[in-house]
Scaffold this active site. Structure first.
Site, PDB file in Angstrom:
ATOM      1  N   ASP A   2       0.820  -1.212   0.000  1.00  0.00           N
ATOM      2  CA  ASP A   2       0.000   0.000   0.000  1.00  0.00           C
ATOM      3  C   ASP A   2       0.857   1.266   0.000  1.00  0.00           C
ATOM      4  OD1 ASP A   2      -2.323   1.419   0.008  1.00  0.00           O
ATOM      5  OD2 ASP A   2      -2.622   1.296   2.173  1.00  0.00           O
ATOM      6  N   ASN A   4       1.375   3.233  -2.929  1.00  0.00           N
ATOM      7  CA  ASN A   4       1.972   3.578  -4.231  1.00  0.00           C
ATOM      8  C   ASN A   4       1.408   4.890  -4.767  1.00  0.00           C
ATOM      9  OD1 ASN A   4       3.155   1.082  -4.047  1.00  0.00           O
ATOM     10  ND2 ASN A   4       1.730   0.081  -5.413  1.00  0.00           N
ATOM     11  N   GLY A   5       0.085   5.049  -4.624  1.00  0.00           N
ATOM     12  CA  GLY A   5      -0.576   6.247  -5.151  1.00  0.00           C
ATOM     13  C   GLY A   5      -0.054   7.496  -4.449  1.00  0.00           C
ATOM     14  N   ARG A   6       0.004   7.450  -3.115  1.00  0.00           N
ATOM     15  CA  ARG A   6       0.489   8.617  -2.349  1.00  0.00           C
ATOM     16  C   ARG A   6       1.944   8.929  -2.687  1.00  0.00           C
ATOM     17  NH1 ARG A   6      -1.356   6.264   3.191  1.00  0.00           N
ATOM     18  NH2 ARG A   6      -1.856   4.541   1.792  1.00  0.00           N
ATOM     19  N   TRP A   7       2.728   7.904  -2.840  1.00  0.00           N
ATOM     20  CA  TRP A   7       4.157   8.083  -3.169  1.00  0.00           C
ATOM     21  C   TRP A   7       4.287   8.856  -4.482  1.00  0.00           C
ATOM     22  CZ3 TRP A   7       7.355   6.722  -7.221  1.00  0.00           C
ATOM     23  CH2 TRP A   7       8.733   6.698  -6.973  1.00  0.00           C
ATOM     24  N   THR A  48     -10.337  -7.575  -4.839  1.00  0.00           N
ATOM     25  CA  THR A  48     -11.606  -7.662  -5.585  1.00  0.00           C
ATOM     26  C   THR A  48     -12.262  -6.279  -5.667  1.00  0.00           C
ATOM     27  OG1 THR A  48     -12.544  -8.458  -3.491  1.00  0.00           O
ATOM     28  CG2 THR A  48     -12.176 -10.096  -5.181  1.00  0.00           C
ATOM     29  N   ASN A  50     -10.432  -3.445  -6.097  1.00  0.00           N
ATOM     30  CA  ASN A  50      -9.597  -2.534  -6.894  1.00  0.00           C
ATOM     31  C   ASN A  50     -10.128  -2.278  -8.312  1.00  0.00           C
ATOM     32  OD1 ASN A  50      -6.426  -3.577  -5.390  1.00  0.00           O
ATOM     33  ND2 ASN A  50      -7.726  -1.824  -4.880  1.00  0.00           N
ATOM     34  N   ARG A  53     -11.219   1.306  -9.358  1.00  0.00           N
ATOM     35  CA  ARG A  53     -10.280   2.399  -9.686  1.00  0.00           C
ATOM     36  C   ARG A  53     -10.454   2.831 -11.149  1.00  0.00           C
ATOM     37  NH1 ARG A  53      -4.982   1.960  -6.091  1.00  0.00           N
ATOM     38  NH2 ARG A  53      -6.064   1.378  -4.198  1.00  0.00           N
ATOM     39  N   ARG A 179      -5.389  -1.202   9.094  1.00  0.00           N
ATOM     40  CA  ARG A 179      -6.451  -2.187   8.856  1.00  0.00           C
ATOM     41  C   ARG A 179      -5.934  -3.267   7.909  1.00  0.00           C
ATOM     42  NH1 ARG A 179      -8.005   2.634   6.528  1.00  0.00           N
ATOM     43  NH2 ARG A 179      -7.662   2.667   4.291  1.00  0.00           N
TER      44      ARG A 179
HETATM   45  C1  FPP Z   1      -2.119  -0.147  -3.180  1.00  0.00           C
HETATM   46  O1  FPP Z   1      -1.568   1.152  -3.125  1.00  0.00           O
HETATM   47  C2  FPP Z   1      -1.450  -0.896  -4.233  1.00  0.00           C
HETATM   48  C3  FPP Z   1      -2.074  -1.554  -5.239  1.00  0.00           C
HETATM   49  C4  FPP Z   1      -3.531  -1.599  -5.389  1.00  0.00           C
HETATM   50  C5  FPP Z   1      -1.289  -2.248  -6.275  1.00  0.00           C
HETATM   51  C6  FPP Z   1      -0.090  -3.041  -5.824  1.00  0.00           C
HETATM   52  C7  FPP Z   1       0.605  -3.494  -7.027  1.00  0.00           C
HETATM   53  C8  FPP Z   1       1.906  -3.355  -7.296  1.00  0.00           C
HETATM   54  C9  FPP Z   1       2.938  -2.896  -6.350  1.00  0.00           C
HETATM   55  C10 FPP Z   1       2.322  -3.685  -8.682  1.00  0.00           C
HETATM   56  C11 FPP Z   1       3.345  -4.728  -8.853  1.00  0.00           C
HETATM   57  C12 FPP Z   1       2.970  -6.071  -8.473  1.00  0.00           C
HETATM   58  C13 FPP Z   1       3.413  -7.176  -9.100  1.00  0.00           C
HETATM   59  C14 FPP Z   1       2.992  -8.478  -8.561  1.00  0.00           C
HETATM   60  C15 FPP Z   1       4.282  -7.129 -10.286  1.00  0.00           C
HETATM   61  P1  FPP Z   1      -2.500   2.393  -3.439  1.00  0.00           P
HETATM   62  O2  FPP Z   1      -2.475   2.631  -4.892  1.00  0.00           O
HETATM   63  O3  FPP Z   1      -3.862   2.139  -2.868  1.00  0.00           O
HETATM   64  O4  FPP Z   1      -1.818   3.548  -2.685  1.00  0.00           O
HETATM   65  P2  FPP Z   1      -2.516   4.791  -2.001  1.00  0.00           P
HETATM   66  O5  FPP Z   1      -3.286   4.275  -0.826  1.00  0.00           O
HETATM   67  O6  FPP Z   1      -1.368   5.662  -1.610  1.00  0.00           O
HETATM   68  O7  FPP Z   1      -3.402   5.434  -3.045  1.00  0.00           O
END
Ligand code: FPP
Length: 225
Positions: A2, A4-7, A48, A50, A53, A179
């Site tokens: 979790d 990735n989006g914020r990063w 399930t 996601n 998005r 959570r």
């Molecule tokens: C949640 O962060 C992350 C995901 C829904 C995707 C995770 C997938 C990867 C890291 C891609 C690579 C995986 C493989 C198996 C090659 P978020 O986007 O909800 O973050 P946020 O809460 O900051 O918005």
């Protein structure tokens, strides 16, 4: 995985760049998990929920899964020799057909001891998984193979995507959220939880070490004293 989006947003980048960075970290942590002898490690890659998005973000994630699974397919025998096998857990009947084919091709049974099983949870939801198991049990009951009074916890576990694997000792959630978000709902009943205040693309092998050291200090009683 979790955060990735914020990063990405913090850097003024599109969210998909966060997933690309997250995929690099995923590969590093897979290798490190194997190096330190973890038997089973499960990464929550797509839930399930996601699918809600934006289509462009879903497409970017599917592209990353395709790239990884293609690579995993091409190297599967070599990886097995080196002690890694891959499992995909989740409702894979509802992912794009080309990914389904890759999923089928990448699954190999282990041939040697000390193998690390890398689970990727793809289109995974803990409640959906329990429901899937309950439906299998209901079919057995309907066929007269099983009496309702004889249903056990093991029957439920046997119908989960993780059948035959141990329940997780430790669950690590990065990004500061507190959570489990439908992750391994049945299997996590006695898992130790660790919340890392670091976004997944910034997660390092030191963060994994810190989680494991913290876990090692805990006193697990499983309801006993
Ligand atoms: C949640 O962060 C992350 C995901 C829904 C995707 C995770 C997938 C990867 C890291 C891609 C690579 C995986 C493989 C198996 C090659 P978020 O986007 O909800 O973050 P946020 O809460 O900051 O918005």
């Amino acid at each position: 995985m979790d955060g990735n989006g914020r990063w990405a947003t913090e850097r003024g980048l599109p969210r998909s760049e966060g997933h690309i960075a997250g995929a690099k970290v995923f590969r590093k942590i897979v290798d490190y998990s194997h190096d330190i002898g973890i038997e089973v490690v499960t990464f929550y890659a797509f839930s399930t929920e996601n699918w809600k998005r934006p289509p462009s973000e879903v497409a970017a994630l599917m592209k990353l899964f395709k790239e990884y699974l293609t690579e995993a397919d091409e190297t599967k025998y070599d990886r097995r020799e080196r002690g890694y096998i891959l499992r995909i857990i989740g409702d894979t009947g509802r992912i794009p057909k080309e990914l389904q084919k890759l999923v089928d091709r990448t699954q190999l049974d282990a041939t040697q001891e000390n193998t690390t099983t890398i689970n990727i949870a793809l289109n995974y939801g803990g409640r959906q998984e329990i429901l899937h198991s309950v439906k299998l049990i209901a079919e057995r009951v309907q066929k007269g193979e099983l009496k309702p009074s004889k249903i056990t916890e093991d029957d439920i576990s046997a119908g989960l995507y993780t059948a035959g694997m141990p329940d997780p000792d430790l669950i690590i959630r990065p990004s500061g959220e507190l959570r489990l978000s439908n992750f391994l709902t049945w299997q996590s009943a006695y898992s130790e939880l660790y919340f890392a205040n670091v976004l997944w693309p910034d997660f390092t092998t030191d963060d994994l070490d810190a989680a494991i050291m913290d876990y090692a200090k805990r006193d697990r009683r499983f309801g006993g004293v």
